[in-house]
Design an enzyme around this catalytic site. Structure first.
Site, PDB file in Angstrom:
ATOM      1  N   ASN A 118       0.844  -1.197   0.000  1.00 45.02           N
ATOM      2  CA  ASN A 118       0.000   0.000   0.000  1.00 45.02           C
ATOM      3  C   ASN A 118       0.875   1.242   0.000  1.00 45.02           C
ATOM      4  O   ASN A 118       1.196   1.811   1.052  1.00 45.02           O
ATOM      5  CB  ASN A 118      -0.946  -0.010   1.199  1.00 45.02           C
ATOM      6  CG  ASN A 118      -2.010  -1.061   1.037  1.00 45.02           C
ATOM      7  OD1 ASN A 118      -2.947  -0.895   0.258  1.00 45.02           O
ATOM      8  ND2 ASN A 118      -1.839  -2.183   1.727  1.00 45.02           N
ATOM      9  N   GLU A 119       1.258   1.625  -1.201  1.00 47.53           N
ATOM     10  CA  GLU A 119       2.173   2.742  -1.378  1.00 47.53           C
ATOM     11  C   GLU A 119       1.507   4.052  -0.957  1.00 47.53           C
ATOM     12  O   GLU A 119       0.280   4.110  -0.821  1.00 47.53           O
ATOM     13  CB  GLU A 119       2.590   2.825  -2.847  1.00 47.53           C
ATOM     14  CG  GLU A 119       3.362   1.606  -3.339  1.00 47.53           C
ATOM     15  CD  GLU A 119       4.793   1.533  -2.821  1.00 47.53           C
ATOM     16  OE1 GLU A 119       5.102   2.105  -1.752  1.00 47.53           O
ATOM     17  OE2 GLU A 119       5.617   0.895  -3.493  1.00 47.53           O
ATOM     18  N   PRO A 120       2.312   5.109  -0.744  1.00 47.41           N
ATOM     19  CA  PRO A 120       1.741   6.396  -0.364  1.00 47.41           C
ATOM     20  C   PRO A 120       0.565   6.760  -1.274  1.00 47.41           C
ATOM     21  O   PRO A 120       0.632   6.580  -2.487  1.00 47.41           O
ATOM     22  CB  PRO A 120       2.908   7.365  -0.564  1.00 47.41           C
ATOM     23  CG  PRO A 120       4.121   6.521  -0.321  1.00 47.41           C
ATOM     24  CD  PRO A 120       3.777   5.150  -0.837  1.00 47.41           C
ATOM     25  N   THR A 177      10.478   1.763  -3.501  1.00 45.63           N
ATOM     26  CA  THR A 177      10.197   0.343  -3.307  1.00 45.63           C
ATOM     27  C   THR A 177      10.921  -0.486  -4.361  1.00 45.63           C
ATOM     28  O   THR A 177      11.510  -1.530  -4.066  1.00 45.63           O
ATOM     29  CB  THR A 177       8.670   0.105  -3.409  1.00 45.63           C
ATOM     30  OG1 THR A 177       8.035   0.925  -2.440  1.00 45.63           O
ATOM     31  CG2 THR A 177       8.319  -1.342  -3.182  1.00 45.63           C
TER      32      THR A 177
END
Ligand code: GLP
Length: 634
Positions: free
Chosen positions: A162-164, A181
């Protein structure tokens, strides 16, 4: 914030955070809790649903679960698992697929039923991904929801992938991976270009629905993001921060990963402090940098306003305290990292005698030495010390396929020149060399960008890096015969995130120590992720050191720690600051450049060493071009 910290020490922490001395102790405590949960539910005839994570962080936790299964009879027969995520585009057998990782790290070693294992499928075509994600959520619900979700944390603060930007109620879905990442995964995939661009991940909302959540983080590289997630605002910019509003979530961190938390970093703000020497230095340097003032100009009121009145009362006035700390900092500066012969050494970081010293540099990977202490190494050589560099691993995993291919092709072309028809016209039997080069090229072709490199290929890449290491030493004035390549088995047989320390690693290091009987050792890895190359190498060293027992040479040996690739020591941690002139910095950067196979452009600026010099300057000490910093291991 529903699970607020209860003591004043933890007043800044918005999610319960447990600090353990090591990752092993933390992982063992969590594994024990999981075992108890499974056993209790088993006794009641119920299943346990675990949410699982990948990455190097949970590896010690899985190893402990396997141990509990093998040695204490813990059964996973009634456990159902759901993994957080999977790279999109990778099949289950791909060496970097999370499915394969889970098999190797856990599933193949316990009695989980195959039908109880769930991971998103990375091979689902794009037009079916949405339905696949919905099915995944439905399967979690059908199993009764997740009892305990295990998490790591990425450097961008992500949980799962769940990236920014991921929202609090996001669900299982396809996501584009962040640049950081992908950089972090580059080593696993043998190059950033090979890292998939997309992944399927459980959403933040999916994770928050688990009844309990345990997030683990190890090593100082995670310290800053742990602080943001634990003490910062709940924000989509750091998806782990959403755990603050979970009713039963907690963080388990090792000491290095706790370093940025207020209670560890600025303890005087939250509790009574026993003002030891390092703590005092930490407080004073922090205050000076915060007020943009040299140490000698700090005022009584500035101490008072920042929770340090107690410190002040011990010293009388700011003036006395300032001078004491200024002198202490001043005494860390030394252009004589091996000691200055004949000089009064009472306030110098290193002893004057013996001279010359046997200086042992233990580099986890080639380049660790040059990056962190190239200028110091050059000084040691210049001052006539007996410098010996032992490279603990070959570092071959960082050498790209293109380098190996280039070498094999040069070898082939060279051989053509030495056949009777070749340009050189010289005779020679190159049959073996030609066969070798062709074999390397065939192996590269067969494995493709993702395949596991075989032994021969790894050896060749290791040799390429050896050559670079020797060139770099030469650039610093150390003849290459002073280098030794240990090729420790944990690395030679291992892969990123999956290294396992063996007795043979320790024995090899012990032999080096006992042969060299050094007066000083330079090494890194003490604050690294324990699963990283530097972390494992550090464990190998400390174990070997202990095994050397009460050997007499140990009493006469100082151990100097440096910070490896990532960061620099903070001013209060520095026991020896070696100043670097502009010329020496240029020489050091030229040495770093010898590592053509994998040098990252950021490493060629010298900025990290310049930054340390700026900090010393800001504290009111002399203004140098650059500084290499060391902490003494006590
Ligand atoms: C990946 C995984 C995360 C993991 C993170 C950190 O992004 N999807 O689940 O927490 O990496 O990895 P490591 O534990 O190796 O630091």
């Amino acid at each position: 914030m529903s699970t607020a910290a209860t003591t004043t020490t933890e007043q800044f922490e918005k999610v319960p955070t447990l600090i353990f001395p090591t990752a092993t102790t933390a992982a063992a405590a969590l594994a024990r809790e999981v075992a108890d949960l499974i056993t209790a539910r088993q006794a009641a005839g119920q299943t346990t649903v675990l949410g699982l994570a990948t990455g190097s962080t949970p590896v010690p936790f899985y190893r402990e679960l396997i141990r509990l299964h093998q040695q204490e009879g813990l059964s996973f027969a009634n456990v159902i698992t759901f993994n957080l995520d999977e790279y999109h585009g990778l099949g289950r057998d791909h060496r970097e697929s999370y499915f394969r990782f889970m098999r190797e790290q856990l599933f193949d070693h316990v009695d989980l039923r195959p039908e109880n294992i769930h991971l998103p499928d990375g091979t689902v075509p794009l037009d079916k991904v949405f339905a696949h994600c919905q099915d995944y959520e439905a399967a979690i619900d059908a199993a009764g929801g997740i009892d305990l979700q295990i998490l790591g944390i990425g450097r961008t603060g992500h949980i799962g992938f769940n990236e920014p930007g991921s929202t609090r109620d996001s669900r299982t879905r396809l996501i584009a991976l962040d640049r950081i990442t992908r950089q972090d995964a580059a080593a696993d995939f043998l190059g950033e270009g090979n890292v998939p661009r997309f992944a399927i991940t459980m959403g933040v909302g999916t994770i928050l629905r688990a009844r309990k959540v345990a997030l683990m983080a190890w090593g100082e590289n995670k310290a800053e993001i742990v602080r943001e997630a634990v003490e910062g605002a709940e924000t989509e910019a750091v998806s782990a921060s959403f755990l603050q509003s979970h009713p039963d979530a907690r963080f388990l961190v090792d000491a290095p990963a706790s370093k940025a938390l207020t209670r560890v970093k600025l303890p005087w703000l939250v509790s009574h402090v026993d003002w030891d020497e390092t703590g005092t230095r930490r407080a004073v340097t922090w205050l000076a940098l915060r007020h943009h003032k040299p140490v000698l100009k700090l005022l009584d009121e500035e101490y008072n306003e920042n929770g340090m009145a107690e410190l002040l009362t011990r010293h009388g006035r700011a003036y006395d305290l300032n001078i004491q700390i200024f002198n202490r900092l001043q005494h860390t500066i030394s252009g004589w990292p091996g000691g200055k012969p004949g000089a009064d050494d009472r306030t110098r970081p290193e002893r004057a005698e013996p001279h010359p010293k046997r200086s042992l540099i233990l580099a986890p990977e080639p380049q660790d030495d040059v990056l962190s202490m190239g200028a110091t190494l050059q000084r040691l050589v210049e001052h006539g010390h007996n410098v010996h560099v032992a490279y603990m691993t070959s570092g071959d995993l960082r050498v790209g396929d293109a380098e190996a291919s280039k070498f094999a092709k040069v070898l082939l072309e060279t051989s053509e020149q030495f056949t009777p028809a070749g340009l050189g016209g010289q005779q020679g039997d190159w049959t073996h060399q030609v066969a070798y080069a062709r074999d390397i090229l065939a192996q590269l072709e067969a494995k493709g960008p993702f395949g596991d490199p075989g032994d021969a290929l790894r050896r060749l890449k290791g040799l390429i890096r050896r050559g670079e290491a020797r060139d770099a030493l030469q650039a610093l004035g150390l003849p290459p015969e002073h280098a030794q390549f240990l090729d420790l088995p944990f690395y030679a047989k291992g892969r990123y995130r999956q290294f396992r320390l063996e007795e043979a690693d320790v024995t090899a290091l012990r032999t080096v120590l006992e042969t060299e009987k050094p007066h000083q050792i330079f090494i890194t890895g003490h604050l690294a992720d324990p699963n990283s190359v530097q972390g494992v190498a550090w464990r190998a060293f400390t174990t070997a050191w202990d095994q050397c027992g009460t050997a007499a040479w140990k009493d006469n040996c100082r151990i100097w720690l440096h910070r490896g690739h990532q960061k620099e020591l903070e001013p209060h941690e520095i026991d020896m600051a070696v100043p670097i002139s502009p010329d020496q910095l240029a020489q050091k950067l030229a040495a770093i450049q010898k590592f053509q196979s994998h040098t990252n452009p950021d490493q060629l600026t010298g900025d990290r060493n310049r930054q340390s010099a700026h900090t010393y300057d800001a504290l009111g000490l002399a203004e140098y071009e650059a500084i290499e910093a060391f902490e003494r291991w006590k």
